[in-house]
Scaffold this active site. Structure first.
Site, mmCIF file in Angstrom:
data_model
loop_
_atom_site.group_PDB
_atom_site.id
_atom_site.type_symbol
_atom_site.label_atom_id
_atom_site.label_comp_id
_atom_site.label_asym_id
_atom_site.label_seq_id
_atom_site.Cartn_x
_atom_site.Cartn_y
_atom_site.Cartn_z
ATOM 1 N N TRP A 74 -14.255 -3.804 -9.690
ATOM 2 C CA TRP A 74 -13.870 -2.611 -8.927
ATOM 3 C C TRP A 74 -14.503 -1.458 -9.689
ATOM 4 C CZ3 TRP A 74 -11.018 1.954 -9.634
ATOM 5 C CH2 TRP A 74 -10.623 2.607 -8.464
ATOM 6 N N LYS A 492 1.814 1.579 4.468
ATOM 7 C CA LYS A 492 1.268 0.276 4.902
ATOM 8 C C LYS A 492 0.184 0.498 5.950
ATOM 9 C CE LYS A 492 2.306 -1.719 2.493
ATOM 10 N NZ LYS A 492 3.189 -1.725 1.366
ATOM 11 N N GLU A 495 -3.112 2.051 4.443
ATOM 12 C CA GLU A 495 -3.952 1.270 3.546
ATOM 13 C C GLU A 495 -4.667 0.108 4.224
ATOM 14 O OE1 GLU A 495 -2.162 -0.530 0.032
ATOM 15 O OE2 GLU A 495 -0.275 -0.810 1.062
ATOM 16 N N HIS A 511 9.577 22.469 10.750
ATOM 17 C CA HIS A 511 9.187 23.519 9.796
ATOM 18 C C HIS A 511 7.676 23.532 9.585
ATOM 19 C CE1 HIS A 511 13.342 24.473 8.953
ATOM 20 N NE2 HIS A 511 13.575 23.159 8.946
HETATM 21 O O1 M6R Z 1 1.919 -3.350 -9.282
HETATM 22 P P1 M6R Z 1 2.647 -2.113 -8.924
HETATM 23 O O2 M6R Z 1 3.924 -2.351 -8.195
HETATM 24 O O3 M6R Z 1 2.873 -1.204 -10.123
HETATM 25 O O4 M6R Z 1 1.691 -1.314 -7.947
HETATM 26 C C1 M6R Z 1 2.017 -0.037 -7.503
HETATM 27 C C2 M6R Z 1 1.139 0.389 -6.350
HETATM 28 O O5 M6R Z 1 -0.204 0.421 -6.738
HETATM 29 C C3 M6R Z 1 1.284 -0.524 -5.141
HETATM 30 O O6 M6R Z 1 2.602 -0.619 -4.722
HETATM 31 C C4 M6R Z 1 0.419 0.001 -3.973
HETATM 32 O O7 M6R Z 1 0.912 1.198 -3.509
HETATM 33 C C5 M6R Z 1 0.372 -1.073 -2.871
HETATM 34 N N1 M6R Z 1 -0.994 -1.341 -2.528
HETATM 35 C C6 M6R Z 1 1.063 -0.666 -1.629
HETATM 36 O O8 M6R Z 1 1.019 -1.644 -0.646
#
Ligand code: M6R
Length: 613
Positions: A74, A492, A495, A511
């Protein structure tokens, strides 16, 4: 934010490496590569694009070696390209490295190495590492007994940042050296072969016995044994852990996508998370959580800190702790919390939620609270993850591996676990009416059956997805606890479907944001709190009057009003209703994404665990 795999043993390494990478693609998927040692030469195959591109590169199937390292990327430093893909070698092709993390002082190190005559091919931060190893190998470590390890350790001393590293050298074709700091790395042990990975599921089909490497710990891995060294290179023994997850937990199991599989796994994930902690007959019990009533009585504030979906679970937690325990609770985004000098002291309990347990901001926010004297409690889904090693207390969700980038079963399991924790605290403090707690317990126990009911009736949501997938914008509205669901539903959708969406507390709409409501726009309303039904309905009528088309998710009697679509969900205590209300919204995002022909499990620009700032 990248995935790394390694293998040393008696089998052909390349298929094992490629298979491991395919499981780790959720961590990054813009380029991939492998390196193996073939008859004393390191052979690297890499390119931009996904693991399947790598698998079809010329010559990859002919590699015979049984030692190799691999990477799926990434991009952070340098665009996705062949040159920037890992593995990276030093100028003499003696040392080869894959890296997950970020080297913050790479520019300075690069200048130093250039002044010593080294050249650079890529724009990555990683390329300094093999060259530094080379430099130390031929300078500082010339006469060291353990010269390869000495060179790696000396290079590590120069690095500022985070890393999980695998290093091979054609001078030492019998070993892989690994080391980590603030990035995950596990070693899977088997008979005369060893595996390395960024996470457990990627190599779960080969072994269930794992070493969880600590920060600043080195492992020199041979096919028949592993030597562990601390940061001063003193050798030590390490405990091996048996991981009970079944190998199929990391497969799609007949589902088209991991996300859909994980949505359908929610009843089981919740059953496992409840485990033996909660029952109608006795008080809640957490086996390893040594929190006493005396300590709880000293707390005047709880902070819940997390990112993304985990933060949304925390928002539900706020209501639970305030209602049941009468303790003021604040929720913060980890990346904000860590830089805003929050007021914390020994009377604050800080709870950190992270599915992966590896989110950089959440870990940093936890370290900050510890420095300020607060006690810390981690909620994670991954045994032995970084956050659990830092925290004073840890409790686990038992959702099983979550592979899809969009979090589903981890979220509902987190909310369940926080609800049980809040009940546990309330019982210790005697802060809540026993009947209220007893009813809430029954409602929690019934959740899996109610989710099954929802999952058996998905046609309406599937149909709705077909009619709205071409939309450009959507709104999610809710009041009170339903606002938490609105936020999670909106995240959700964004993303995985790339549709712009906003979540608002329904009462806030007038508002400002109501100016955006125009003919035909989709507004999704969530109504699960009996105390707020009329007010929520009024807010929705305001958008209908301005031309919005509505989908209502509810377990309340909302009468026969002019809503376009209504999805009825089973009734439950409002405090835990987000666990049921989110299910149709997870499915909605999923089906919209499918209708758009998108890659549900690996949405663009994202990675599953955000291990960099
Ligand atoms: O592994 P984590 O729970 O710390 O990750 C946190 C966020 O990166 C994660 O929840 C992200 O928002 C998801 N892709 C949402 O679906």
């Amino acid at each position: 934010m990248c995935g790394i795999v390694g293998y040393i043993g008696n089998k052909k390494a390349s298929p094992i490496l490629l298979n491991g990478l395919s499981y780790l693609e959720y961590r990054g998927y813009d380029s991939a590569g492998i390196a193996v040692i073939e008859v004393n030469d390191i052979v690297v195959k890499k390119d931009k694009g996904r693991v399947k591109n790598l698998s079809s590169l010329n010559g990859i199937n002919e590699l015979k070696s049984s030692i190799g390292i691999a990477h799926t990327r990434w991009a952070t430093h340098g665009k996705p390209s062949m040159e920037n893909s890992h593995p990276h070698m030093d100028n003499s092709s003696t040392f080869c490295v894959v890296h997950n993390g970020i080297i913050e002082n790479y520019n300075e190190l690069k200048e130093f190495l250039i002044s010593k005559g080294y050249n650079f091919i890529s724009q990555t931060d990683t390329e300094v590492i093999p060259n530094l190893i080379h430099y130390h190998y031929y300078n500082k470590c010339k006469s060291s007994e353990n010269r390869f390890l000495c060179a790696v350790k000396s290079a590590i001393n120069d690095l500022v940042g985070s890393y999980a590293l695998e290093i091979i050298s054609n001078l030492y074709p019998d070993r892989i050296i690994v080391v980590r700091k603030d990035s995950p790395l596990v070693i899977g042990k088997s008979e005369n072969e060893n595996y390395i990975s960024s996470d457990i599921p990627a190599i779960l089909s080969y072994t269930k016995n794992f070493y969880l490497l600590d920060d600043n710990e080195f492992a020199v891995i041979y096919n028949d044994h592993i030597d562990f060294f601390d940061e001063n290179l003193c050798m030590h023994n390490k405990e091996i852990k048996n991981i009970e997850w079944s190998a199929s937990a990391a497969d799609k199991n007949g589902f088209e996508d991991y996300m859909l599989k994980e949505i359908y796994e929610q009843p089981q994930a919740i059953r496992e998370t409840i485990g033996t902690k909660l029952s109608n007959e006795t008080s809640c019990l957490f086996d390893d959580l040594k929190i006493s009533a005396d300590y709880l009585k000293t707390i005047n504030k709880i902070y819940i800190v997390a990112c993304g979906t985990a933060m949304h679970a925390g928002l539900v937690g706020k209501t639970l702790f305030e209602k049941l325990c009468k303790i003021q609770t604040e929720v913060d985004i980890a990346s904000e919390f860590r830089y805003r000098n929050p007021i914390i002291d020994d009377k604050t309990l800080c709870i950190y939620i992270s599915q992966s347990g590896e989110t950089a901001d959440t870990i940093a926010a936890l370290k900050l609270a510890k420095l300020n004297g607060a006690r810390t409690l981690a909620i994670s889904n991954v045994i032995g993850s970084s956050i659990t090693r830092e925290a004073d207390y840890t409790i686990y969700t038992h959702a099983g591996p979550e592979i899809a980038v969009a979090s589903t079963k981890a979220y509902t399991s987190q909310v369940v676990l926080i609800a049980i924790l809040a009940i546990f605290f309330a019982e210790l403090l005697g802060s809540c009416d026993k009947n209220i707690i007893s009813e809430l317990k029954s409602d929690i126990i019934e959740l899996p059956i109610k989710i099954e009911e929802l999952l058996n009736n998905v046609d309406k949501i599937k149909e709705f997805a077909k009619t709205v997938y071409t939309q450009k914008d959507m709104f999610f509205l809710g009041r009170g606890i339903d606002y938490c669901t609105a936020m999670e539903g909106s995240l959700k959708l964004k993303e995985i479907s790339y549709i712009h969406s906003e979540a608002y507390a329904s009462g806030e709409l007038k508002h400002g944001p109501i100016a955006l409501i125009e003919n035909g726009i989709i507004v999704i309303g969530i109504i699960t709190d009996s105390n707020l039904v009329e007010k929520s309905i009024s807010n929705l009528q305001e958008v209908i009057t301005r031309g919005a088309k509505t989908l209502i998710i509810t377990n309340q009697n909302i009468g026969n009003l002019n809503f376009d679509n209504v999805i009825n969900i089973p009734s439950t205590n409002a405090l835990i209703s987000p666990i049921l209300a989110i299910i149709p919204l997870q499915l909605l995002s999923y089906y919209i994404s499918k209708n758009k022909g998108l890659d549900v499990d690996k949405p663009r620009n994202l990675a599953k665990s955000v291990t960099v700032e």
